[in-house]
Design an enzyme around this catalytic site. Structure first.
Site, short mmCIF file in Angstrom:
data_model
loop_
_atom_site.label_atom_id
_atom_site.label_comp_id
_atom_site.label_asym_id
_atom_site.label_seq_id
_atom_site.Cartn_x
_atom_site.Cartn_y
_atom_site.Cartn_z
N ARG A 56 40.01 -18.04 39.11
CA ARG A 56 41.25 -17.27 39.15
C ARG A 56 42.26 -17.82 38.16
O ARG A 56 42.28 -19.01 37.87
CB ARG A 56 41.87 -17.35 40.55
CG ARG A 56 41.15 -16.55 41.63
CD ARG A 56 41.98 -16.63 42.89
NE ARG A 56 41.32 -16.07 44.06
CZ ARG A 56 41.40 -14.80 44.44
NH1 ARG A 56 42.09 -13.95 43.72
NH2 ARG A 56 40.79 -14.38 45.53
N THR A 103 48.06 -13.53 45.87
CA THR A 103 47.65 -13.48 44.47
C THR A 103 48.20 -12.26 43.74
O THR A 103 47.97 -12.08 42.55
CB THR A 103 46.11 -13.49 44.36
OG1 THR A 103 45.59 -12.47 45.21
CG2 THR A 103 45.54 -14.83 44.80
N THR A 116 39.51 1.80 42.82
CA THR A 116 39.37 3.06 42.09
C THR A 116 39.16 2.73 40.62
O THR A 116 39.19 1.56 40.23
CB THR A 116 40.64 3.93 42.24
OG1 THR A 116 41.73 3.26 41.58
CG2 THR A 116 40.99 4.14 43.70
N HIS A 165 46.59 -5.09 49.73
CA HIS A 165 45.79 -3.94 49.32
C HIS A 165 44.81 -3.55 50.43
O HIS A 165 44.82 -4.17 51.51
CB HIS A 165 45.06 -4.21 48.00
CG HIS A 165 44.25 -5.48 48.01
ND1 HIS A 165 43.09 -5.62 48.74
CD2 HIS A 165 44.44 -6.67 47.38
CE1 HIS A 165 42.58 -6.83 48.55
NE2 HIS A 165 43.38 -7.49 47.74
N LYS A 182 32.37 -3.08 47.90
CA LYS A 182 33.62 -3.19 48.65
C LYS A 182 34.47 -1.95 48.43
O LYS A 182 34.63 -1.48 47.30
CB LYS A 182 34.41 -4.43 48.22
CG LYS A 182 33.94 -5.72 48.88
CD LYS A 182 34.92 -6.85 48.57
CE LYS A 182 34.47 -8.15 49.21
NZ LYS A 182 35.43 -9.25 48.95
N LYS A 216 33.83 -14.58 43.71
CA LYS A 216 34.35 -14.53 42.33
C LYS A 216 33.31 -15.13 41.37
O LYS A 216 32.66 -16.11 41.66
CB LYS A 216 35.65 -15.34 42.22
CG LYS A 216 36.77 -14.80 43.10
CD LYS A 216 37.32 -13.51 42.54
CE LYS A 216 38.41 -12.93 43.41
NZ LYS A 216 37.96 -12.44 44.69
#
Length: 410
Positions: free
Chosen positions: A86, A40, A231, A45, A227, A82
């Site tokens: 999306r 996505t 930042t 990450h 989670k 979610k």
């Protein structure tokens, strides 16, 4: 201690379908397991970090990982966790993201000599015939049961589209295909994927009469239950162009005292005996633990050389290292030409250095006494610099206690 017991001791395992069977497979190198990654974005990450580390641990113990890239499922979107649907992505964007993922995964997983596989579920999902899916897969899923899954319950109040409702079926079909094509006998994933994973084991049992297992990894949450890996400016990426090795290091260096030892246990490859000793640390010793955590994780993602640079830069910022290692932002004469009298004021420098998102944010930082240049507090928002006024070694700008950049002129 064998690998399954080590995973338990590190607090990594949340739920398993059949513990004895999974323990036997994993400890004896008989697991052919997969973890799915939906492309996505154009970088992995921190949210993917634990899964990659788990794949590395299990591969080191002789098991075979399959990294499943969700080129097909990404066209639908996972509703898990979610509150909104999306955004739909184009096929070209997904293909670009897939290529980015491949490069990053190679830092963790050894794909040589058939030791691991990289597979894209677009290879089978995009060619499925709708009627065939309804007839062959549909009878094995109960709508009533699906609606009790946590990933759907969270969306029911806001509205769950039929598109997203199919995500569980698609993920289950992935496991079914991987079982047949590659002998995949285990699926791993985040604990929020448990319902989707059980769907896969059930489809294999109903269609093939075979047993397959599932195990979920504990979600990486901070002491507040949120989670980790976010930042103020967004996700912490594994791509050095999106999150620099220094910023990646600093993210882990600044974790809360209550989280550092848990992160060391779950994410690093340090021996458990060493970590058990660190569990006794407190007070100023926790700062040392944070430095160890930051260095070990930066080394894993960016290599030892970048980890050492980030460590040196961090120490330089606090007066214990080489100032040459401070992260630099290079400006040109053209940048200074933008300012009045070919000078840039402190607000512009803060923005260009990435220490403030806007001039108004920069102004607030100065007015609140949080900005200094070469260790001297800035009190005047009109302070400005011409290109030839920047020393050859650079100008160190500090915002707050932990944010530093060095301005240099090309």
């Amino acid at each position: 201690m064998q690998v399954y017991e080590e995973l338990v001791a590190r607090g990594l395992i949340a739920q398993v379908t059949d513990e004895e069977r999974i323990r036997d497979l994993v400890n004896n190198g008989k697991a052919v397991f997969y973890i799915g990654f939906d492309p996505t974005a154009d970088s992995l990450h921190v949210g993917h970090f634990m899964a990659l580390c788990l794949m590395k641990r299990l591969q080191m113990a002789g098991n075979k990982p399959i990294a499943l890239i969700g080129g097909g499922t990404a066209m639908i979107g996972d509703p898990s966790g979610k509150t909104d649907m999306r955004k739909m992505m184009t096929k070209e964007t997904i293909e670009h993201n897939v290529e980015c993922f491949k490069k990053q995964m190679a830092r963790f997983i050894d794909f040589s000599d058939g030791k691991a596989l990289l597979v894209n579920n677009a290879d089978w999902l995009l060619n499925l015939n709708y009627i065939d899916v309804l007839r062959e897969v549909g009878p094995h899923f109960s709508v009533n049961r699906m609606l009790t899954a946590e990933c759907y319950k969270q969306r029911m109040e806001r509205g769950l589209s039929f598109l997203e409702f199919n995500y569980m079926i698609m993920q289950s079909y992935d496991f079914y295909m991987l079982f047949q094509k590659y002998g995949c006998n285990l699926q791993f994933g985040g604990d929020d994927q448990w319902s989707n994973m059980l769907g896969g084991t059930e489809l294999i049992r109903r269609k093939l009469g075979e047993d397959a297992g599932a195990m979920t990894i504990t979600l990486l949450l901070n002491s507040e239950g949120k989670k980790m890996g976010k930042t103020v400016s967004g996700a912490v990426w594994l791509d050095p162009e999106k999150t620099s090795p220094y910023d990646f290091y600093q993210y882990w260096r600044n974790v809360a005292d209550a989280d550092v030892l848990k992160c060391i246990r779950m994410l690093t490859f340090l021996p458990l005996e060493q970590i058990d000793e660190m569990d006794k640390w407190e007070g100023s010793q926790l700062n040392k633990a944070k430095e160890i955590l930051a260095f070990e994780l930066t080394k894993l993602v960016h290599g030892e050389e970048e980890a050492k640079k980030a460590e040196s830069a961090a120490k330089a910022l606090f007066g214990a290292g080489n100032a040459a290692e401070i992260p630099a932002v290079e400006l040109s004469a053209a940048d200074f030409a933008e300012g009045e009298g070919e000078k840039l004021d402190i607000l512009s420098l803060l923005v260009k250095a990435g220490l403030a998102k806007s001039r108004s944010e920069a102004r607030r930082a100065v007015e609140q006494g949080g900005v200094s240049v070469n260790d001297e507090k800035v009190t005047d928002i009109r302070m400005s610099f011409a290109a030839n006024e920047i020393p050859a070694e650079g100008l160190v700008i500090k915002k707050g206690k932990k944010n530093f950049k060095k301005i240099v002129v090309a």
